[in-house]
Each structure stands twice: as structure tokens, then as C-alpha cells.
Design an enzyme around this catalytic site. Structure first.
Site, short mmCIF file in Angstrom:
data_model
loop_
_atom_site.label_atom_id
_atom_site.label_comp_id
_atom_site.label_asym_id
_atom_site.label_seq_id
_atom_site.Cartn_x
_atom_site.Cartn_y
_atom_site.Cartn_z
N GLU A 82 31.76 35.04 18.54
CA GLU A 82 32.26 36.39 18.85
C GLU A 82 33.46 36.26 19.78
O GLU A 82 33.47 35.41 20.68
CB GLU A 82 31.17 37.21 19.53
CG GLU A 82 30.03 37.55 18.59
CD GLU A 82 28.69 37.66 19.30
OE1 GLU A 82 28.54 37.05 20.38
OE2 GLU A 82 27.81 38.32 18.76
N LYS A 88 30.49 43.62 15.89
CA LYS A 88 30.99 43.47 17.26
C LYS A 88 31.76 42.16 17.46
O LYS A 88 32.19 41.87 18.58
CB LYS A 88 29.83 43.54 18.25
CG LYS A 88 28.97 44.79 18.09
CD LYS A 88 27.73 44.72 18.96
CE LYS A 88 26.83 45.92 18.75
NZ LYS A 88 26.22 45.96 17.41
N GLY A 119 24.19 37.28 6.43
CA GLY A 119 24.79 37.55 5.13
C GLY A 119 24.34 36.56 4.08
O GLY A 119 23.95 35.42 4.41
N HIS A 176 26.39 32.65 26.35
CA HIS A 176 27.53 33.54 26.48
C HIS A 176 28.46 33.08 27.59
O HIS A 176 28.01 32.53 28.60
CB HIS A 176 27.05 34.96 26.84
CG HIS A 176 26.72 35.81 25.65
ND1 HIS A 176 27.24 37.07 25.48
CD2 HIS A 176 25.92 35.57 24.59
CE1 HIS A 176 26.77 37.58 24.35
NE2 HIS A 176 25.97 36.70 23.79
#
Length: 329
Positions: free
Chosen positions: A107, A253, A174, A39
């Protein structure tokens, strides 16, 4: 046989602290090694950290003897795929057979910092799979040129690399990406979900692998789960709400840009928000049953993240009271 690993969450903890806890986890029986979060920002300011994972992993390899990898790195925004290939090949050369490269579509929380347009998920997925093509070409050690829809590479060659290419695992939730992961990657990473959804993802993953001439039964399937353990239920609930409110938010998110926005949304999160999302319990038997359910599903590795600050106590608790209960075969 399933192995249990320890999730090293750099958005929560200082890297120096994690370099103490990871060896403790190895000694306690977390034999799968370490899933390292990658991150730029924490989810909320309260979490308080976001160290550079690649620096941390260089030290992690020295302090431990188990495998480790990123969960997950996004190619194409902060990093060109060639930079990721360079970093991954170096760790693979330093720690042969131990480092794996986990990739994901990204993200906005981490990737928006470099500016530019934040594309829809379909475009981000297309970027990721093209990046895998670039990285895989560089892993061969040949001079690589690439001119694709998203990336350009001019006469690049990796001179430092392992004898065997670093395996590439893709995080997916997915069916379309699960199939493409089977086609283009070496393994799959996912998060806890209902048995039916996990089986659907595996079926699509296997379908893609077979279309690419690979045996899906030999391709690792990794899982990350979040739990909140503390000596009392009240403390475990308080840790979940305070330290990991994002785990109680039942919505996508990927498009939220700032930790402060997550903090604002966290005001709506209560202990009930974690039901069927994060196990919140002080009880060893409940933790063992929770993890055993995923073992029985058939994952090769399950990496456990305790959301509280009590990492040393959690490692000792799992090592003494949870891991010995598990039937891993």
C-alpha cells in the site's frame, strides 16, 4: 481443526503494550498465535503508532510459545527481497517451526516513503511473485544470483537459517493472485468476505496449487477479521468510528499515501458504515456466531482484531465467553 489467533496491530498500539497482551491472549486460548501488522504508518494519526514489526517479533518469540508472522510485508519498496529473506530466516532459526512470512502487494501508505513511482496493482503483483522466487532461492542456503524484471541479486547466501524453510503465505483478494499464490506460495491469507467470494478464492488457489504439483488440502488458509467489542453497543460503535474508521471505508485503499488523508475521509464514516464489514457488538453470542461462520467455511486459522483500545478486557471476554462456545473441529 481451526485455531483462533490474536491480531497484534502495531499501527494502533505501543509494542511494549502488545508484548503484555500477546501472552495474555495465549493464556486465554488464542492457540493459533499472532498475526503481526507490518506498517510504516498508521492508517490515521489517531491510531498513533507504527513500530518496526521485525524488532517486535524478536521479542514476541521470547515472550510467547505460539506461532507468529507478518500480515503483511511488501517486498520491493522499503525492503529488497534479500533483506526480507534475511530477516525471516533469522526469526525462523531463532524460533523453529513458529515463524511464517506473510507477503502482500503493498500500500502506498507504507511504501511511498522511499520515493519513486507507485505502480499499478498488476506491476506490484508481478514484483511480489518475483520476490517470492528470490526469497525461496535464498531459503535453500545456496549462493543465489538473480536478474529479473524487477530485482537483481549478486552472489548472496543466507548463512543463518532454519533447518526447514520458513513458510510463505500471500495475502490476496482476487482470483488471479489467488491462483498464483497456490502455484508459488505455501498458504493464503485473506480478510472477511462473502462465502461465495471466499470459495472462489479457494478454488483458484487450489487450481494453482495442483498445477504446481502440490496438495491444496495441506496448505494453510488464514483469515483476519476485525470486530469492535465493548461492554455496551454505544461504546463499541464509538470505538469503531474513532479507532478504526478505515474499516468502514468501502473502497480500495492501496493508493492513499498519508494518514492525514485517511483522517479526512474518516469524517464521512458513521456506525452504519461498518455493517457487513466489522462486527460491532457487546454480545458474546453474536461474536461466537460470527467467528463460527468462518470456522464452518473451513479456515485453518482465524486471527481476530478488536478495534478498540480495550485489549486486555477483550482478551478476557473472548477467553471466558466466546472461545468456549466455538466448535473448532
Amino acid at each position: 481443526m481451526t485455531k483462533i489467533g490474536y491480531a497484534a496491530m502495531l499501527e494502533q498500539f505501543h509494542p511494549t503494550d502488545l508484548l503484555e497482551w500477546c501472552p495474555q491472549a495465549e493464556q486465554a486460548g488464542f492457540t493459533a498465535g499472532f498475526m503481526v501488522s507490518e506498517h510504516f504508518h498508521p492508517w490515521t494519526p489517531q491510531q498513533g503508532n507504527a513500530a518496526f514489526a521485525w524488532t517486535f517479533m524478536g521479542a514476541l518469540g521470547q515472550r510467547t510459545s505460539l506461532p507468529f508472522g507478518t500480515a503483511v510485508t511488501c517486498p520491493g519498496f522499503r525492503y529488497h527481497p534479500a533483506v526480507i529473506a534475511h530477516a525471516a530466516a533469522t526469526l525462523g532459526a531463532m524460533y523453529p517451526g513458529r515463524f511464517w512470512l506473510g507477503l502482500g502487494a503493498g500500500e502506498a501508505l507504507n511504501e511511498h516513503i522511499v520515493g519513486g513511482q507507485w505502480p499499478e496493482i498488476g506491476t506490484r503483483s508481478s514484483m511480489m511473485f518475483e520476490a517470492i522466487e528470490v526469497i525461496s532461492k535464498l531459503f535453500t542456503g545456496k549462493v543465489v544470483r538473480h536478474r529479473g524484471e524487477h530485482f537483481t541479486l549478486e552472489s548472496a547466501k543466507l548463512y543463518t537459517r532454519p533447518e526447514q524453510p520458513v513458510p510463505i503465505y500471500v495475502a490476496t483478494a482476487g482470483p488471479l493472485n489467488a491462483k498464483r499464490t497456490g502455484q508459488h506460495a505455501d498458504g493464503m491469507i485473506t480478510v472477511g468476505a462473502a462465502d461465495e467470494k471466499i470459495q472462489m478464492l479457494w478454488d483458484r488457489f487450489a487450481e494453482g496449487a495442483r498445477e504446481a504439483g502440490k496438495d491444496p488440502s495441506t496448505m494453510p488458509k488464514l483469515l483476519q477479521i476485525h470486530v469492535s467489542w465493548a461492554p455496551t453497543r454505544d461504546e463499541a460503535e464509538r470505538n469503531a468510528v474513532t479507532e478504526w474508521p478505515n474499516g468502514g471505508m468501502p473502497f480500495p485503499k492501496q493508493d492513499i499515501r498519508n494518514p492525514e488523508d485517511f483522517a479526512a475521509m474518516a469524517k464521512t464514516v458513521t456506525a452504519e458504515s461498518f455493517v457487513n464489514r466489522v462486527l460491532v457488538s457487546p454480545d458474546a453470542d453474536e461474536h461466537a456466531a460470527h467467528v463460527q461462520g468462518f470456522i464452518d467455511t473451513g479456515f485453518d486459522e482465524i486471527h481476530v482484531h478488536n478495534v478498540g483500545r480495550n485489549q486486555a478486557d477483550f482478551i478476557r471476554f473472548y477467553g471466558e465467553r466466546v472461545l468456549p462456545q466455538l466448535k473448532l473441529d
